[in-house]
Design a protein around this motif. Structure first.
Motif, PDB file in Angstrom:
ATOM      1  N   GLY A   1      41.256  57.416 -19.806  1.00  0.00           N
ATOM      2  CA  GLY A   1      39.841  57.752 -19.634  1.00  0.00           C
ATOM      3  C   GLY A   1      39.586  58.756 -18.538  1.00  0.00           C
ATOM      4  O   GLY A   1      38.485  58.809 -17.973  1.00  0.00           O
ATOM      5  N   ILE A   2      40.584  59.574 -18.200  1.00  0.00           N
ATOM      6  CA  ILE A   2      40.436  60.601 -17.167  1.00  0.00           C
ATOM      7  C   ILE A   2      40.225  61.950 -17.852  1.00  0.00           C
ATOM      8  O   ILE A   2      41.036  62.368 -18.682  1.00  0.00           O
ATOM      9  CB  ILE A   2      41.677  60.660 -16.258  1.00  0.00           C
ATOM     10  CG1 ILE A   2      41.871  59.322 -15.539  1.00  0.00           C
ATOM     11  CG2 ILE A   2      41.554  61.800 -15.247  1.00  0.00           C
ATOM     12  CD1 ILE A   2      43.146  59.244 -14.714  1.00  0.00           C
ATOM     13  N   ASN A   3      39.142  62.622 -17.510  1.00  0.00           N
ATOM     14  CA  ASN A   3      38.814  63.902 -18.129  1.00  0.00           C
ATOM     15  C   ASN A   3      39.347  65.072 -17.312  1.00  0.00           C
ATOM     16  O   ASN A   3      39.592  64.955 -16.106  1.00  0.00           O
ATOM     17  CB  ASN A   3      37.293  64.042 -18.289  1.00  0.00           C
ATOM     18  CG  ASN A   3      36.727  63.038 -19.272  1.00  0.00           C
ATOM     19  OD1 ASN A   3      37.324  62.746 -20.305  1.00  0.00           O
ATOM     20  ND2 ASN A   3      35.561  62.493 -18.951  1.00  0.00           N
TER      21      ASN A   3
ATOM     22  N   ASN B   1      37.490  57.355 -11.680  1.00  0.00           N
ATOM     23  CA  ASN B   1      37.451  56.880 -13.065  1.00  0.00           C
ATOM     24  C   ASN B   1      37.753  55.387 -13.187  1.00  0.00           C
ATOM     25  O   ASN B   1      37.954  54.889 -14.293  1.00  0.00           O
ATOM     26  CB  ASN B   1      38.455  57.679 -13.908  1.00  0.00           C
ATOM     27  CG  ASN B   1      38.031  59.114 -14.126  1.00  0.00           C
ATOM     28  OD1 ASN B   1      37.248  59.415 -15.008  1.00  0.00           O
ATOM     29  ND2 ASN B   1      38.555  60.015 -13.303  1.00  0.00           N
ATOM     30  N   HIS B   2      37.775  54.697 -12.049  1.00  0.00           N
ATOM     31  CA  HIS B   2      38.003  53.238 -12.017  1.00  0.00           C
ATOM     32  C   HIS B   2      39.315  52.865 -12.694  1.00  0.00           C
ATOM     33  O   HIS B   2      39.398  51.901 -13.467  1.00  0.00           O
ATOM     34  CB  HIS B   2      36.832  52.499 -12.669  1.00  0.00           C
ATOM     35  CG  HIS B   2      35.487  52.918 -12.150  1.00  0.00           C
ATOM     36  ND1 HIS B   2      35.055  52.606 -10.873  1.00  0.00           N
ATOM     37  CD2 HIS B   2      34.498  53.666 -12.717  1.00  0.00           C
ATOM     38  CE1 HIS B   2      33.847  53.117 -10.680  1.00  0.00           C
ATOM     39  NE2 HIS B   2      33.486  53.769 -11.782  1.00  0.00           N
TER      40      HIS B   2
ATOM     41  N   CYS C   1      41.220  60.963  -8.245  1.00  0.00           N
ATOM     42  CA  CYS C   1      40.862  60.977  -9.672  1.00  0.00           C
ATOM     43  C   CYS C   1      40.842  59.572 -10.243  1.00  0.00           C
ATOM     44  O   CYS C   1      39.960  59.221 -11.035  1.00  0.00           O
ATOM     45  CB  CYS C   1      41.837  61.852 -10.451  1.00  0.00           C
ATOM     46  SG  CYS C   1      41.678  63.611 -10.111  1.00  0.00           S
ATOM     47  N   CYS C   2      41.812  58.766  -9.861  1.00  0.00           N
ATOM     48  CA  CYS C   2      41.856  57.385 -10.353  1.00  0.00           C
ATOM     49  C   CYS C   2      40.663  56.591  -9.849  1.00  0.00           C
ATOM     50  O   CYS C   2      40.022  55.852 -10.615  1.00  0.00           O
ATOM     51  CB  CYS C   2      43.165  56.717  -9.927  1.00  0.00           C
ATOM     52  SG  CYS C   2      44.612  57.292 -10.835  1.00  0.00           S
TER      53      CYS C   2
ATOM     54  N   PHE D   1      39.089  68.198 -12.932  1.00  0.00           N
ATOM     55  CA  PHE D   1      39.210  67.397 -11.706  1.00  0.00           C
ATOM     56  C   PHE D   1      39.462  68.246 -10.468  1.00  0.00           C
ATOM     57  O   PHE D   1      39.659  67.712  -9.374  1.00  0.00           O
ATOM     58  CB  PHE D   1      40.318  66.351 -11.846  1.00  0.00           C
ATOM     59  CG  PHE D   1      41.514  66.808 -12.633  1.00  0.00           C
ATOM     60  CD1 PHE D   1      42.396  67.755 -12.127  1.00  0.00           C
ATOM     61  CD2 PHE D   1      41.753  66.299 -13.894  1.00  0.00           C
ATOM     62  CE1 PHE D   1      43.485  68.186 -12.859  1.00  0.00           C
ATOM     63  CE2 PHE D   1      42.862  66.714 -14.638  1.00  0.00           C
ATOM     64  CZ  PHE D   1      43.727  67.658 -14.116  1.00  0.00           C
TER      65      PHE D   1
END
Length: 253
Positions: free
Chosen positions: A49-51, A66-67, A62-63, A54
């Motif tokens: 779920g990382i777009n 995006n939880h 980044c993590c 960034f």
């Protein structure tokens, strides 16, 4: 396809930065640098779920945005990029609180394989088969459909039986007639039919049958095979040991 064109494809597929892959990725690295080191990790971003977009953020940043568990994300990246890497027992225990994210990642991988990779291969095989005799068409369809159906059954078992078992155990509910050892003992290899399909395309179709397309579909099949191999490794060497630890914990209660 001329020689230069083929060499360009091979270079693009195989020319990863081996120097940077010689050590493990870390949380303070820029995510863009991680992708530059191994562009195949682009496939993992969507599964977590990382777009894109960034900027110069680190993996940790980044993590967090995006939880996503940074520890889990790095573990999967390192498994994909370093053939010598396997997480230690302590590292696996360290992601125990993120089993739900690991299951979500595996489910997203299933969707990618079926809805993206295999669909693309199926369309390419259809194009190839149009220039073949009926006998060769039937063989291509037979081996591909057998493989696809086997993969579907494999994934359905995991999503209907294994993943709900793990999720329920995390909620404190554990069925008495199942344990992860059943999955481990029956985690079958689904590569055999894929090898058959590769050999048919390489060895047995007439040599003048859409050579360019055959090379493209073979690259796609080899890439799928490599990706699925890593997927199975993650299940066998991370998911199974993690669930066994959870089972041992519940057995002591």
């Amino acid at each position: 396809m001329n020689k230069l064109g083929l060499e360009s494809i091979i270079s693009n597929i195989c020319g990863k930065n081996r120097d940077m892959k010689s050590h493990l990725f870390s949380a303070d690295m820029k995510l863009a640098d991680v992708i530059h080191a191994d562009y195949s990790l682009l496939l993992l971003l969507h599964r977590f779920g990382i777009n894109l977009g960034f900027g110069d953020k680190t993996v940790q940043e980044c993590c967090e945005a995006n939880h996503v568990s940074c520890t889990l994300f790095l573990m999967i990246c390192n498994v994909y990029s370093n053939e010598q890497y396997l997480p230690t027992e302590d590292e696996i225990e360290g992601i125990g609180a993120n089993v739900d994210q690991l299951i979500a990642y595996l489910k997203n991988s299933h969707s990618y394989y079926l809805d993206n990779r295999m669909l693309a291969i199926q369309e390419q095989l259809k194009e190839i088969s149009e220039g073949c005799e009926q006998q060769h068409q039937q063989i291509l369809y037979l081996f591909f459909n057998e493989y696809k159906n086997e993969v579907i059954r494999h994934f359905e078992y995991e999503e209907i039986t294994v993943f709900p078992y793990i999720s329920n155990m995390m909620k404190g509910v554990r069925p008495g007639d199942y344990d992860i050892g059943v999955f481990r003992g029956n985690h079958s290899n689904i590569d055999d039919k894929l090898n058959d399909l590769k050999n048919i395309i390489m060895k047995y179709l007439p040599g003048d049958t859409l050579s360019d397309m055959r090379i493209r579909v073979l690259f796609g099949i080899f890439a799928l095979e490599e990706d699925l191999s890593k997927h199975s490794l993650i299940e066998d060497k991370i998911l199974v040991p993690l669930v066994m630890k959870l089972e041992q914990r519940y057995a002591k209660q």
